[in-house]
Design an enzyme around this catalytic site. Sequence first.
Site, PDB file in Angstrom:
ATOM      1  N   GLU A   1       0.847 -50.854  13.026  1.00 34.56           N
ATOM      2  CA  GLU A   1      -0.596 -50.934  13.276  1.00 34.56           C
ATOM      3  C   GLU A   1      -0.941 -51.269  14.726  1.00 34.56           C
ATOM      4  OE1 GLU A   1       0.925 -52.288  10.670  1.00 34.56           O
ATOM      5  OE2 GLU A   1      -0.099 -51.698   8.831  1.00 34.56           O
TER       6      GLU A   1
ATOM      7  N   PHE B   1      -2.737 -61.399  -2.687  1.00 29.80           N
ATOM      8  CA  PHE B   1      -1.701 -60.606  -2.028  1.00 29.80           C
ATOM      9  C   PHE B   1      -2.295 -59.844  -0.849  1.00 29.80           C
ATOM     10  CE2 PHE B   1       0.713 -56.546  -1.701  1.00 29.80           C
ATOM     11  CZ  PHE B   1       1.869 -57.095  -1.173  1.00 29.80           C
ATOM     12  N   GLN B   2      -1.638 -59.931   0.279  1.00 32.02           N
ATOM     13  CA  GLN B   2      -2.066 -59.290   1.527  1.00 32.02           C
ATOM     14  C   GLN B   2      -3.491 -59.692   1.918  1.00 32.02           C
ATOM     15  OE1 GLN B   2      -1.041 -55.035   1.386  1.00 32.02           O
ATOM     16  NE2 GLN B   2       0.923 -55.565   2.312  1.00 32.02           N
TER      17      GLN B   2
ATOM     18  N   LYS C   1     -11.922 -54.054  -1.043  1.00 27.70           N
ATOM     19  CA  LYS C   1     -11.541 -52.861  -1.791  1.00 27.70           C
ATOM     20  C   LYS C   1     -12.609 -52.465  -2.819  1.00 27.70           C
ATOM     21  CE  LYS C   1      -7.397 -50.862  -3.878  1.00 27.70           C
ATOM     22  NZ  LYS C   1      -6.044 -51.138  -4.411  1.00 27.70           N
TER      23      LYS C   1
ATOM     24  N   MET D   1       9.786 -58.382  35.868  1.00 23.51           N
ATOM     25  CA  MET D   1       8.782 -59.278  36.426  1.00 23.51           C
ATOM     26  C   MET D   1       9.109 -60.731  36.089  1.00 23.51           C
ATOM     27  SD  MET D   1       6.268 -59.117  38.446  1.00 23.51           S
ATOM     28  CE  MET D   1       5.167 -57.698  38.476  1.00 23.51           C
TER      29      MET D   1
END
Lengths: 174, 580
Positions: B52, B114-115, B164, B478
């Site tokens: 993502e 969940f999630q 949802k 760097m």
Amino acid sequence: MEMMHIKHEAEERHVLTVTVDNEAGILAKIAGLFTARGYNIDSLTVADITENHAVSRITIVTHGPPSQIDQIHAQLERLVPVHKVVDLTEAGPFVQRELALIKVAGAGEKRVEALRIADVFRAKPVDTTTESFIFELTGAPDKIDTFVAIMRELGLVEVGRTGVVGMIRGTKEA
Amino acid sequence: MSEERSGANILVESLVKQGVEFVFGYPGGAVLPIYDALFGDERLRHILVRHEAGAAHAAEGYARSTGKPGVVLVTSGPGATNAVTGIADAFLDSIPLVVITGQVPTALIGSDAFQEADTVGISRHCTKHNYLVKDPADLAAVVDEAFQIATTGRPGPVLIDIPKDVQIAMATWHDGPAQRRQRYAPRTRGEIEEIEDAVAMIAAARAPVFYTGGGVINSGPQATALLRELQAKTGAPVTSTLMGLGAFPADSRDWLGMLGMHGTYEANMAMNQSDLIICVGARFDDRVTGRLDAFAPNSKKIHIDIDRSSINKTVRVDLPIIGDCAQVLEQILEVWGDRKPQDLTAWKDRIDTWRQKKSLSFPDNRDAIMPQLAIQRLFALTKPMDPIISTEVGQHQMWAAQHFHFFSPNKWLTSGGLGTMGYGLPAAIGAQLGNPNSLVIDIAGDASIQMNIQELGTATQYRLPVKVFILNNEWMGMVRQWQELTYESRYSNSYSDSLPDFVKLAEAYGWKGIRIENESELDAGIQAMIDYPGPVIVDCLVAKESNCFPMIPSGASHTEMILYGDTVAGTMDDEAKALV
């Protein structure tokens, strides 16, 4: 080699009013902005002020260096749900009030003295037992500070304060 | 016409209405209804990324290279949190994104489902605005306002979190324009008094300099054209921040190069010695100003910015003008009319003496390819194709900014504010989609490229001929450079151990891999990359311990630049170390 120390700048106290859309998460957005950018909140009050509950007015008391106060103003204005920000301290003479409930317990002379001083401050007893009072006091923050300081010597148990609401004096809308 | 539709369907219709071409996303449980609504819909093209973060950066690359908002679609919980880095990146660099995240059903919010993650809470301070939509009837207006907020004023990312059940529930869909709340109206024009003051200040200046930034690019191509016009009329030299490269052509006699920590000697000295700084769409970032109390001590400052909170944030200015760069530049040009500037010959002569320092020069190296040389050759050989360049973050990024030159806007895509390693590859993918006929090159480092290396697969899937040009010095260069300069060369964890074979890795993903080991192979390798019609990784092995100069060490002023050949102390006091 020189060791490093944290430096502090001179600070000012400012009272800001913020008019916002009354939508979910707006208070978290504003409070979070202060923590995320390291600004101080001394007090924050919020309540909706329109008939249809669409708009809320938030009063924030903050302190910081002048440049930071200016940034706070600008950062608040940047939030989409914020309609208007007024720095009352900058905008001119203004009235500020807060309400406090102060519980004092004691007996004998101290109890009488507490009641007498409450009368001087126009604090109203809103609960009484034989050993205690709860006083309701409205005023500018320093008036409440002073009253609480005196009560501390006379048996202060507990203090609750609402935080400041403020408004510009005169006909002008803030 | 109005009819009942599901929330997911209303979302898709609203995106189509906004003219969205691409949705960069990754499916998951909490966005399945939206993915189902997308199924078979040919009006939107969904680009399936591999992570993502890649979706958000690809959307950024698309946005920066096209000027249109990028759209991201990810699921709840890890989908949203993975996208946060890209959202924060877009926030700091003012890139318009609309990010749609799935959320657990309304009834489960707050139950540690969940999630589930508090996406609105997590993204609150890295979005310009965000929403949790609890009723599909609100969706059309929310999407409409989200696009307005993302693309107007100071652009930025806007997030829409959709539970949802809201995606599944039905609401009335109107075919007409969405009922948008009229509450966001940023100021875009300067006050006439401010414009007149600005003109008077510019006309009186004997040592003026334009200091331009990403705001000029964000304002659109018109701002670039107006900047060039105003520069031609006033004659003032121009420097730019990292984000603003391309707004002013690098082949102009009045171009000073980039300013700041790794800017040119002439740009930083011109800032320091100027009597007037005209800041257009830049924000006096710490990489630019160096030590604040020594920043441009004798100059007056005009600051044109659309975001009032950028004014006086770090540097106090004499004349703030809040407005859109293009509109304010146009206003200034109008008032300027046929005025003549002061004679700037003496000022330009001084600048020429600073140019003589040749601050971007670097030593010859017979044993290894100097990374700066590799960029110079890449520039020389690709210049006729007018390429789009993205970068990762680190030494290679600064060398690209110094040695690759830009002539028009939207060609330079780099993570400036947040400094996100792993930005370049997905950004190149997004840019290639938005500009199918352009040569798009991600200039990368061996460490950075590994941060979103999985996106090689995305380019393969969509047949995108992006090029990745790795300056491979086997270091987080760097970090190593800072450790050399400030921690007496104690190279704590900055060595790139166990690097993959980038050529074989390319081949494993169906890309072409090219390795360049010697200077004699450099041009041929670059040419082979250009000529190959598909995606290519070039693993260019460069001198391992080259430093990026000039450099203003942290805590130093513009006049204290380190150039090649200067002796460097190898340590710093604690005050300087504490700065970023």
